[in-house]
Design an enzyme around this catalytic site. Structure first.
Site, mmCIF file in Angstrom:
data_model
loop_
_atom_site.group_PDB
_atom_site.id
_atom_site.type_symbol
_atom_site.label_atom_id
_atom_site.label_comp_id
_atom_site.label_asym_id
_atom_site.label_seq_id
_atom_site.Cartn_x
_atom_site.Cartn_y
_atom_site.Cartn_z
ATOM 1 N N TYR A 121 -2.972 -0.944 -6.432
ATOM 2 C CA TYR A 121 -4.130 -0.282 -7.031
ATOM 3 C C TYR A 121 -3.798 1.190 -7.305
ATOM 4 C CZ TYR A 121 -6.218 -4.719 -5.810
ATOM 5 O OH TYR A 121 -6.463 -6.058 -5.720
ATOM 6 N N GLN A 144 -13.615 0.655 3.304
ATOM 7 C CA GLN A 144 -12.410 1.000 2.546
ATOM 8 C C GLN A 144 -12.822 1.492 1.163
ATOM 9 O OE1 GLN A 144 -9.810 -2.103 0.916
ATOM 10 N NE2 GLN A 144 -8.116 -1.200 2.071
ATOM 11 N N CYS A 166 -12.302 -8.405 -0.086
ATOM 12 C CA CYS A 166 -13.230 -8.476 -1.211
ATOM 13 C C CYS A 166 -13.948 -9.817 -1.223
ATOM 14 C CB CYS A 166 -12.466 -8.366 -2.536
ATOM 15 S SG CYS A 166 -11.809 -6.735 -2.835
ATOM 16 N N PRO A 178 -10.249 -5.438 5.626
ATOM 17 C CA PRO A 178 -11.131 -5.443 4.450
ATOM 18 C C PRO A 178 -10.805 -6.622 3.533
ATOM 19 C CG PRO A 178 -9.477 -3.684 4.297
ATOM 20 C CD PRO A 178 -9.382 -4.259 5.680
ATOM 21 N N GLY A 207 -7.248 -10.909 8.860
ATOM 22 C CA GLY A 207 -7.913 -11.235 7.600
ATOM 23 C C GLY A 207 -8.404 -12.666 7.601
HETATM 24 C C1 FNR Z 1 -7.832 -9.455 0.973
HETATM 25 N N1 FNR Z 1 -7.088 -8.310 1.257
HETATM 26 C C2 FNR Z 1 -7.604 -7.074 0.970
HETATM 27 N N2 FNR Z 1 -6.940 -5.955 1.334
HETATM 28 C C3 FNR Z 1 -7.481 -4.738 1.164
HETATM 29 O O1 FNR Z 1 -6.861 -3.738 1.518
HETATM 30 N N3 FNR Z 1 -8.707 -4.611 0.586
HETATM 31 C C4 FNR Z 1 -9.429 -5.680 0.170
HETATM 32 O O2 FNR Z 1 -10.563 -5.541 -0.275
HETATM 33 C C5 FNR Z 1 -8.844 -6.966 0.306
HETATM 34 N N4 FNR Z 1 -9.463 -8.086 -0.145
HETATM 35 C C6 FNR Z 1 -9.028 -9.332 0.247
HETATM 36 C C7 FNR Z 1 -9.798 -10.469 -0.012
HETATM 37 C C8 FNR Z 1 -9.404 -11.713 0.472
HETATM 38 C C9 FNR Z 1 -10.269 -12.907 0.238
HETATM 39 C C10 FNR Z 1 -8.215 -11.815 1.214
HETATM 40 C C11 FNR Z 1 -7.765 -13.146 1.792
HETATM 41 C C12 FNR Z 1 -7.426 -10.719 1.421
HETATM 42 C C13 FNR Z 1 -5.917 -8.406 2.129
HETATM 43 C C14 FNR Z 1 -6.335 -8.553 3.591
HETATM 44 O O3 FNR Z 1 -7.027 -7.412 4.043
HETATM 45 C C15 FNR Z 1 -5.104 -8.778 4.494
HETATM 46 O O4 FNR Z 1 -4.287 -7.626 4.420
HETATM 47 C C16 FNR Z 1 -4.313 -9.985 4.064
HETATM 48 O O5 FNR Z 1 -5.153 -11.099 3.851
HETATM 49 C C17 FNR Z 1 -3.249 -10.369 5.090
HETATM 50 O O6 FNR Z 1 -3.838 -10.640 6.337
HETATM 51 P P1 FNR Z 1 -4.146 -12.164 6.818
HETATM 52 O O7 FNR Z 1 -5.186 -12.717 5.925
HETATM 53 O O8 FNR Z 1 -2.851 -12.918 6.740
HETATM 54 O O9 FNR Z 1 -4.640 -11.983 8.233
#
Ligand code: FNR
Length: 360
Positions: A184, A101, A27, A25, A325
């Site tokens: 959160y 989520q 944002c 997920p 991500g």
């Molecule tokens: C996130 N992450 C995130 N996690 C989550 O639980 N809910 C969310 O809505 C978000 N939003 C979000 C936006 C953006 C732009 C990023 C880059 C990250 C965290 C994401 O899901 C992930 O756990 C982390 O980015 C680590 O994984 P990667 O990016 O290293 O593969």
């Protein structure tokens, strides 16, 4: 027994994922009053067309005040359902499973958009709203002090997660994930650093776990037996005196007993001053220990960028799903590349497949 790898299907309850690759997920801060729009459809839809097995819609706020920013996705009214349903239908049409989520930002709510600096909104003219938390302790010392939830406020949060779950199911999502990570609201209740309550929701581990366990139990009763329920946690605050991996193992065991199917194992973001050993796959050992000690399915996430590395998460038994991500932001077709790199015939969308295989 054939070896289970990144490209093996996985059935959880009545839902079969075509491989182990999950769009984590993320944002987009692109909604107005929480409403999904064309950006979200294309953003999520292209990863479904790109071969991901499970596409999880970003943190979607269960109350209007539970948004991180004014651009957050939301599901606090029935009007939010149809634009989300459009996304779920498209994801499904591409052979992927639509997930969502559900979230409440707690003391980290009421912020400006990240590309505008992400600072806390301060005045009603800026669009700031009242922020709630377990205790009146701000994230940054300089932030406005959040309002501690009273019993009635806690009941409203629980009811909001219930209503959001019903709406998410109505929209056609087949995996629901509870956001209990990243500092959160639900994570704030878990951690002694943000929860100084003296009632039944604070103090002992049992009390700090009470809200997330209640939310999960009630959501499990609403989600049909045929559909999975996931919980994302921060397995450690990476901070002295905070939430840690031992407590996460206890929580995971309790969630498993309630019928939660998978723990999506992230970490951190509860306090600004954390000592985080960031590096390639740095959170994977956290998923491993939760999986080994409780027997629950886990998702590994964080700096997984290479298909072989993701494959090793599965073959090595660290986790059951690889959440990707940012690498999926860089490359919406990462899952197709992974199939190619791991020696399989890629599953292109019908419209592309015959053409990309043609030599001239
Ligand atoms: C996130 N992450 C995130 N996690 C989550 O639980 N809910 C969310 O809505 C978000 N939003 C979000 C936006 C953006 C732009 C990023 C880059 C990250 C965290 C994401 O899901 C992930 O756990 C982390 O980015 C680590 O994984 P990667 O990016 O290293 O593969």
């Amino acid at each position: 027994v054939p070896e289970i790898d990144l490209l093996s299907p996985l059935t959880i309850r009545g839902v079969t994922l075509r491989n182990r690759i999950v769009m984590s997920p993320m944002c987009q801060y692109s909604a107005v009053e929480g409403m999904a729009n064309d950006w979200h459809l294309v953003h999520l839809g292209s990863r479904a067309a790109g071969g991901v097995a499970l596409v999880i819609v970003e943190a979607t706020a269960v109350t209007r005040d539970g948004r991180i920013s004014p651009g957050d996705m939301g599901i606090w009214t029935d009007d939010h359902v149809e634009p989300l349903a459009r996304i779920a239908r498209f994801v499904e049409s591409q052979g992927a499973v639509p997930g969502i989520q559900l979230a409440h930002a707690g003391r980290k709510a009421s912020c400006d958009l990240p590309w505008k600096g992400g600072a806390r909104l301060r005045t009603p003219e800026d669009g700031a709203w009242t922020v709630v938390a377990p205790s009146p302790i701000p994230f940054h010392e300089s932030d406005p002090t959040p309002k501690a939830l009273d019993e009635a406020g806690i009941e409203e949060v629980v009811a909001a997660f219930d209503a959001a779950t019903r709406r998410a199911l109505k929209a056609g999502f087949r995996v629901i994930e509870i956001h209990a990570a990243h500092g959160y609201l639900l994570h704030e209740f878990l951690s002694p650093l943000s929860n100084h309550r003296t009632d039944q929701y604070g103090g002992s581990l049992e009390n700090r776990m009470r809200l997330v366990l209640r939310v999960a139990e009630r959501m499990r009763a609403i989600v049909p037996d045929s559909l999975p329920l996931f919980v994302r946690i921060s397995a450690t605050d990476w901070a002295e005196g905070g939430w840690d991996l031992d407590q996460s193992v206890v929580l995971a065991g309790r969630l498993k007993a309630l019928g939660v199917d998978l723990i999506d194992v992230s970490s951190g973001a509860l306090v600004p001053k954390a000592q985080i050993p960031v590096g390639r796959g740095y959170q994977i050992p956290l998923a491993r220990r939760i999986r080994d000690e409780t027997g629950i399915l886990t998702g590994a996430v964080g700096l997984i960028t290479d298909p072989r590395q993701a494959d090793e998460v599965i073959t090595g038994g660290d986790g059951d799903l690889a959440f990707i991500g940012r690498e999926l932001l860089r490359d919406p077709y990462w899952a197709i590349k992974a199939q190619h790199d791991l020696g399989k015939e890629p599953t292109w969308p019908t419209q592309y497949g015959y053409a990309v295989k043609r030599r001239a």
